[in-house]
Design a protein around this motif. Structure first.
Motif, PDB file in Angstrom:
ATOM      1  N   ALA A   1       0.712  -1.284   0.275  1.00  0.00           N
ATOM      2  CA  ALA A   1       0.043   0.159  -0.156  1.00  0.00           C
ATOM      3  C   ALA A   1       0.800   1.226  -0.039  1.00  0.00           C
ATOM      4  CB  ALA A   1      -0.941   0.045   1.286  1.00  0.00           C
ATOM      5  N   TRP A   2       1.934   1.236   0.820  1.00  0.00           N
ATOM      6  CA  TRP A   2       2.699   2.530   0.902  1.00  0.00           C
ATOM      7  C   TRP A   2       3.506   2.801  -0.316  1.00  0.00           C
ATOM      8  CZ3 TRP A   2       4.040   5.005   5.627  1.00  0.00           C
ATOM      9  CH2 TRP A   2       5.185   5.823   5.288  1.00  0.00           C
ATOM     10  N   ASN A   3       3.961   1.770  -1.008  1.00  0.00           N
ATOM     11  CA  ASN A   3       4.796   1.904  -2.410  1.00  0.00           C
ATOM     12  C   ASN A   3       3.584   2.628  -3.323  1.00  0.00           C
ATOM     13  OD1 ASN A   3       7.091   0.967  -1.491  1.00  0.00           O
ATOM     14  ND2 ASN A   3       7.012  -1.175  -2.133  1.00  0.00           N
TER      15      ASN A   3
ATOM     16  N   ILE B   1      -0.858 -15.318   1.334  1.00  0.00           N
ATOM     17  CA  ILE B   1      -1.696 -14.782   0.093  1.00  0.00           C
ATOM     18  C   ILE B   1      -2.716 -13.730   0.307  1.00  0.00           C
ATOM     19  CG2 ILE B   1      -2.916 -15.903  -1.857  1.00  0.00           C
ATOM     20  CD1 ILE B   1       0.189 -16.343  -2.188  1.00  0.00           C
ATOM     21  N   LEU B   2      -3.473 -14.094   1.302  1.00  0.00           N
ATOM     22  CA  LEU B   2      -4.696 -12.892   1.596  1.00  0.00           C
ATOM     23  C   LEU B   2      -4.110 -11.721   2.186  1.00  0.00           C
ATOM     24  CD1 LEU B   2      -7.241 -15.198   3.588  1.00  0.00           C
ATOM     25  CD2 LEU B   2      -7.192 -14.300   1.268  1.00  0.00           C
ATOM     26  N   ALA B   3      -2.720 -11.636   2.557  1.00  0.00           N
ATOM     27  CA  ALA B   3      -2.300 -10.520   3.065  1.00  0.00           C
ATOM     28  C   ALA B   3      -1.891  -9.575   1.838  1.00  0.00           C
ATOM     29  CB  ALA B   3      -1.038 -10.611   3.963  1.00  0.00           C
ATOM     30  N   ILE B   4      -1.232 -10.070   0.950  1.00  0.00           N
ATOM     31  CA  ILE B   4      -0.856  -9.696  -0.472  1.00  0.00           C
ATOM     32  C   ILE B   4      -2.152  -8.993  -1.119  1.00  0.00           C
ATOM     33  CG2 ILE B   4       0.003 -10.001  -2.913  1.00  0.00           C
ATOM     34  CD1 ILE B   4       1.658 -12.318  -1.805  1.00  0.00           C
ATOM     35  N   THR B   5      -3.141  -9.639  -1.117  1.00  0.00           N
ATOM     36  CA  THR B   5      -4.453  -9.001  -1.803  1.00  0.00           C
ATOM     37  C   THR B   5      -4.907  -7.800  -0.952  1.00  0.00           C
ATOM     38  OG1 THR B   5      -6.126 -10.584  -0.382  1.00  0.00           O
ATOM     39  CG2 THR B   5      -5.198 -11.318  -2.461  1.00  0.00           C
ATOM     40  N   ARG B   6      -4.708  -7.820   0.514  1.00  0.00           N
ATOM     41  CA  ARG B   6      -5.144  -6.726   1.213  1.00  0.00           C
ATOM     42  C   ARG B   6      -4.291  -5.354   0.982  1.00  0.00           C
ATOM     43  NH1 ARG B   6      -5.811 -10.572   5.421  1.00  0.00           N
ATOM     44  NH2 ARG B   6      -3.879  -9.775   6.115  1.00  0.00           N
ATOM     45  N   GLY B   7      -3.002  -5.982   0.711  1.00  0.00           N
ATOM     46  CA  GLY B   7      -1.966  -4.856   0.296  1.00  0.00           C
ATOM     47  C   GLY B   7      -2.176  -4.067  -1.002  1.00  0.00           C
ATOM     48  N   LEU B   8      -2.874  -4.828  -1.987  1.00  0.00           N
ATOM     49  CA  LEU B   8      -3.479  -4.363  -3.058  1.00  0.00           C
ATOM     50  C   LEU B   8      -4.657  -3.691  -2.978  1.00  0.00           C
ATOM     51  CD1 LEU B   8      -2.450  -7.381  -5.381  1.00  0.00           C
ATOM     52  CD2 LEU B   8      -1.079  -5.250  -5.337  1.00  0.00           C
ATOM     53  N   ALA B   9      -5.139  -3.501  -1.910  1.00  0.00           N
ATOM     54  CA  ALA B   9      -6.659  -2.745  -1.625  1.00  0.00           C
ATOM     55  C   ALA B   9      -7.703  -3.658  -2.117  1.00  0.00           C
ATOM     56  CB  ALA B   9      -6.429  -1.354  -2.133  1.00  0.00           C
ATOM     57  N   ARG B  10      -7.749  -4.861  -2.156  1.00  0.00           N
ATOM     58  CA  ARG B  10      -8.778  -5.914  -2.535  1.00  0.00           C
ATOM     59  C   ARG B  10      -9.306  -6.715  -0.969  1.00  0.00           C
ATOM     60  NH1 ARG B  10      -6.753  -3.085  -6.210  1.00  0.00           N
ATOM     61  NH2 ARG B  10      -7.192  -3.785  -8.519  1.00  0.00           N
TER      62      ARG B  10
ATOM     63  N   SER C   1      -8.856  -0.839   7.265  1.00  0.00           N
ATOM     64  CA  SER C   1      -8.202   0.753   7.626  1.00  0.00           C
ATOM     65  C   SER C   1      -6.835   0.556   7.430  1.00  0.00           C
ATOM     66  CB  SER C   1      -8.422   1.048   8.952  1.00  0.00           C
ATOM     67  OG  SER C   1      -7.681   0.598   9.992  1.00  0.00           O
ATOM     68  N   GLU C   2      -6.000  -0.675   7.214  1.00  0.00           N
ATOM     69  CA  GLU C   2      -4.686  -0.352   7.312  1.00  0.00           C
ATOM     70  C   GLU C   2      -3.942   0.269   5.908  1.00  0.00           C
ATOM     71  OE1 GLU C   2      -3.625  -4.445   7.877  1.00  0.00           O
ATOM     72  OE2 GLU C   2      -3.764  -4.349  10.091  1.00  0.00           O
ATOM     73  N   PRO C   3      -4.638  -0.330   4.911  1.00  0.00           N
ATOM     74  CA  PRO C   3      -3.767   0.420   3.512  1.00  0.00           C
ATOM     75  C   PRO C   3      -4.430   1.788   3.516  1.00  0.00           C
ATOM     76  CG  PRO C   3      -5.757  -1.210   3.135  1.00  0.00           C
ATOM     77  CD  PRO C   3      -5.609  -1.445   4.649  1.00  0.00           C
ATOM     78  N   GLN C   4      -5.423   2.403   3.829  1.00  0.00           N
ATOM     79  CA  GLN C   4      -5.865   3.605   3.886  1.00  0.00           C
ATOM     80  C   GLN C   4      -5.161   4.450   4.711  1.00  0.00           C
ATOM     81  OE1 GLN C   4      -8.063   4.380   1.623  1.00  0.00           O
ATOM     82  NE2 GLN C   4      -8.659   2.462   1.157  1.00  0.00           N
ATOM     83  N   LEU C   5      -4.859   4.049   6.191  1.00  0.00           N
ATOM     84  CA  LEU C   5      -3.911   4.748   7.038  1.00  0.00           C
ATOM     85  C   LEU C   5      -2.568   4.862   6.472  1.00  0.00           C
ATOM     86  CD1 LEU C   5      -5.268   3.374  10.401  1.00  0.00           C
ATOM     87  CD2 LEU C   5      -5.406   5.828   9.650  1.00  0.00           C
ATOM     88  N   ALA C   6      -2.126   3.751   5.939  1.00  0.00           N
ATOM     89  CA  ALA C   6      -0.667   3.772   5.046  1.00  0.00           C
ATOM     90  C   ALA C   6      -0.599   4.794   4.265  1.00  0.00           C
ATOM     91  CB  ALA C   6      -0.331   2.299   4.902  1.00  0.00           C
ATOM     92  N   ARG C   7      -1.414   4.955   3.291  1.00  0.00           N
ATOM     93  CA  ARG C   7      -1.548   5.902   2.232  1.00  0.00           C
ATOM     94  C   ARG C   7      -1.479   7.238   2.920  1.00  0.00           C
ATOM     95  NH1 ARG C   7      -4.249   1.697  -0.325  1.00  0.00           N
ATOM     96  NH2 ARG C   7      -3.555   1.359  -2.333  1.00  0.00           N
ATOM     97  N   LEU C   8      -2.279   7.562   3.779  1.00  0.00           N
ATOM     98  CA  LEU C   8      -2.279   9.020   4.380  1.00  0.00           C
ATOM     99  C   LEU C   8      -0.932   9.157   5.128  1.00  0.00           C
ATOM    100  CD1 LEU C   8      -6.119   8.818   5.944  1.00  0.00           C
ATOM    101  CD2 LEU C   8      -5.124  10.200   3.989  1.00  0.00           C
ATOM    102  N   LEU C   9      -0.444   8.106   5.888  1.00  0.00           N
ATOM    103  CA  LEU C   9       0.677   8.456   6.374  1.00  0.00           C
ATOM    104  C   LEU C   9       2.088   8.695   5.508  1.00  0.00           C
ATOM    105  CD1 LEU C   9       0.305   6.161   9.403  1.00  0.00           C
ATOM    106  CD2 LEU C   9       0.571   8.689   9.598  1.00  0.00           C
ATOM    107  N   ALA C  10       1.863   7.966   4.306  1.00  0.00           N
ATOM    108  CA  ALA C  10       2.963   8.091   3.457  1.00  0.00           C
ATOM    109  C   ALA C  10       2.984   9.404   2.773  1.00  0.00           C
ATOM    110  CB  ALA C  10       2.416   7.059   2.265  1.00  0.00           C
ATOM    111  N   VAL C  11       1.683  10.215   2.740  1.00  0.00           N
ATOM    112  CA  VAL C  11       1.708  11.807   2.118  1.00  0.00           C
ATOM    113  C   VAL C  11       1.791  12.555   3.355  1.00  0.00           C
ATOM    114  CG1 VAL C  11       0.827  11.032  -0.039  1.00  0.00           C
ATOM    115  CG2 VAL C  11      -0.631  11.525   2.019  1.00  0.00           C
TER     116      VAL C  11
END
Length: 522
Positions: free
Chosen positions: A87-89, A160-169, A305-315
């Motif tokens: 998510a960060w990348n 594998i499920l963690a990878i899909t969550r990181g891709l925001a799926r 919320s994890e990928p959303q928080l990661a994106r907000l913190l990244a910026v």
């Protein structure tokens, strides 16, 4: 012509509200799945308690606890690292590093899982004697062998499920982890009980759904990658190496913290079995399963919320993070406090009704833990904030400190107080961890998840589901089953309350409008 431009504060509000809307959409589906998963897992414990003896049930609960601790050990925090860094990348436009990141992470974690499996097979006989003594060692040994062999499959499934969550799926996690696997597990255990199966088949029924889930998870990931080209493209070698180095610097402390976290949730069951016997372990497991009903609701929201928080913190959008954190805290309290308050009032009744008369002895333990969870949920998603901000070392310190408090408390209190001592130790650990997290999040990020809305919501919930049922319970001379029907009145009032305040609950109070040159600039 004048172009309207948002001020930095307004832009932050917009980012935060967009993230909240995304979490609400995905979170509602994930929450429904979590509710079904919680119900299935709870029913699973009821079935095992009803269909097998206290000794076999206690041994199974102890072995499953050790299995989940071993599963956390084998993953080394790679699952959490994949969610955060993918998510960060993506948020920083550096998604090209994700392919190599995924490859390295999977190889290392799966290799460790095989090592842990071999160690489990080697130690199975000694561990079975420790947990069940000579009389129950054969039964427990069969369980341990089955769980050890299944460990790499379960590790691959979660990664594998963690990878899909990181891709925001979130759909694969909702459909497979929240719905499919728990229902398969419930059906398999129910069938084993109906067939009067022995302990080995009971263990197989518990772990077999991980294999089905792995196949579904791999298929889902392949579909996502094919449907959206570029998600896991290769990046430049220089950038990938730097990204992988950063990944392991985050993941290794997180792996130890994850191990401590699962240990915090499960180690006390194994300790109770060793110090007080499998029967006491079965009682304590039944008590703790009530708490899982509420924990899964909170974890479902935090997972989304994890990928959303990661994106907000990244910026570096701290204001947006603050909005999301406060909304998550409010939603978690709204969803979990009614359950914990009712459980605290009617602990003995629910234990006896669902698990049988012997389980009523755990009522005080259940009340202690329910109160501790009221405190923990009101503190908000503190650990998630630390992790998504890259503070995995702080999370490690907090979780290991809490684990030390729990283990020391169990060793001191269980021999004299039984499962009540274990409950006191776990409650102390929960409070310790949340206080440490609160101080660190406030100092490092300047965020306090509490809000004025949270205060009036908490007061309302205590009145509806704590004070009113508590007064009826202590003053009315009627059976508990009749008392519970009285809950229809506060429940109806609560639904009306939610409806009237729905906008504030979902999106927060309307922002104040301001005028000035920063809002209307040429």
């Amino acid at each position: 012509m004048r172009i309207r431009r948002l001020s930095p504060a307004a832009a932050a509000r917009s980012n935060g509200q967009t993230a909240i809307a995304t979490i609400a959409r995905s979170g509602s589906a994930n929450l429904l799945g979590a509710g079904l998963s919680a119900l299935a897992n709870f029913t699973l414990v009821v079935l095992v308690s009803r269909m097998w003896s206290l000794e076999i049930a206690g041994s199974l609960f102890a072995v499953t606890s050790i299995f989940l601790i071993a599963l956390a050990l084998s993953q080394l925090g790679v699952d959490q690292g994949l969610v955060r860094f993918i998510a960060w990348n993506s948020a920083r436009g550096e998604g090209g590093s994700n392919r190599q990141l995924v490859s390295r992470g999977l190889k290392v974690a799966l290799a460790v899982s095989f090592v842990v499996m071999v160690a489990g097979l080697f130690l199975a006989e000694a561990l079975s004697r420790l947990l069940a003594g000579e009389s129950g060692a054969t039964t427990t040994h069969q369980m341990i062998m089955v769980f050890a062999i299944a460990l790499p499959v379960a590790a691959a499934y979660e990664l594998i499920l963690a990878i899909t969550r990181g891709l925001a799926r979130m759909r694969p996690t909702i459909l497979i982890e929240r719905i499919l696997r728990p229902l398969l597990q419930l059906a398999a255990v129910a069938y084993a009980g109906w067939m009067n199966a022995d302990a080995g088949y009971l263990a197989l029924a518990w772990v077999a759904p991980y294999g089905v889930g792995l196949l579904c998870a791999v298929g889902s990931l392949r579909f996502i990658v094919r449907a959206t080209p570029g998600l896991l493209d290769r990046g430049s070698s220089v950038h990938s190496k730097a990204n992988i180095s950063e990944f392991w610097a985050f993941t290794v402390p997180r792996g130890v913290a994850r191990l401590a976290q699962v240990g915090l949730q499960r180690a006390d069951i194994a300790i109770v079995v060793v110090l007080a016997g499998p029967a006491a372990g079965a009682l304590y497991t039944a008590v703790t399963r009530f708490l899982v009903l509420g924990q899964l609701a909170g974890s479902a929201l935090q997972q989304v919320s994890e990928p959303q928080l990661a994106r907000l913190l990244a910026v570096k959008d701290v204001d947006g993070v603050k909005q999301v954190a406060r909304r998550l805290t409010l939603w978690t309290v709204l969803l979990t406090w009614p359950l914990y308050l009712i459980i605290a009032v009617y602990a003995e009744f629910f234990l006896r009704l669902l698990f049988g008369p012997p389980y009523g002895a755990g009522s005080l333990s259940l009340q202690i833990l329910a109160v501790a969870m009221l405190f923990a949920t009101a503190m908000g998603p503190l650990d998630v904030l630390l992790l998504m901000a890259g503070r995995s070392s702080l999370s490690l310190i907090n979780t290991t400190t809490a684990l030390a408090v729990d283990v020391a408390g169990c060793l001191l209190l269980v021999p004299t107080m039984g499962i009540t001592g274990a409950a006191i130790a776990w409650a102390a650990a929960i409070i310790t961890k949340n206080v440490l997290c609160f101080v660190q999040v406030r100092r490092s990020l300047g965020i306090v998840p509490a809000s004025q809305e949270l205060l009036w919501v908490a007061v309302t919930l205590v009145a509806f589901f704590g004070a009113v049922p508590g007064l009826v319970h202590h003053l009315a001379s009627v059976p508990p089953a009749v008392e519970i029907t009285v809950l229809a009145v506060p429940a109806a009032a609560y639904i009306i309350f939610l409806w009237l305040r729905r906008r504030v609950i979902l999106v927060g109070p309307a922002p104040r409008t301001a005028s000035g040159p920063e809002h209307n600039q040429p």
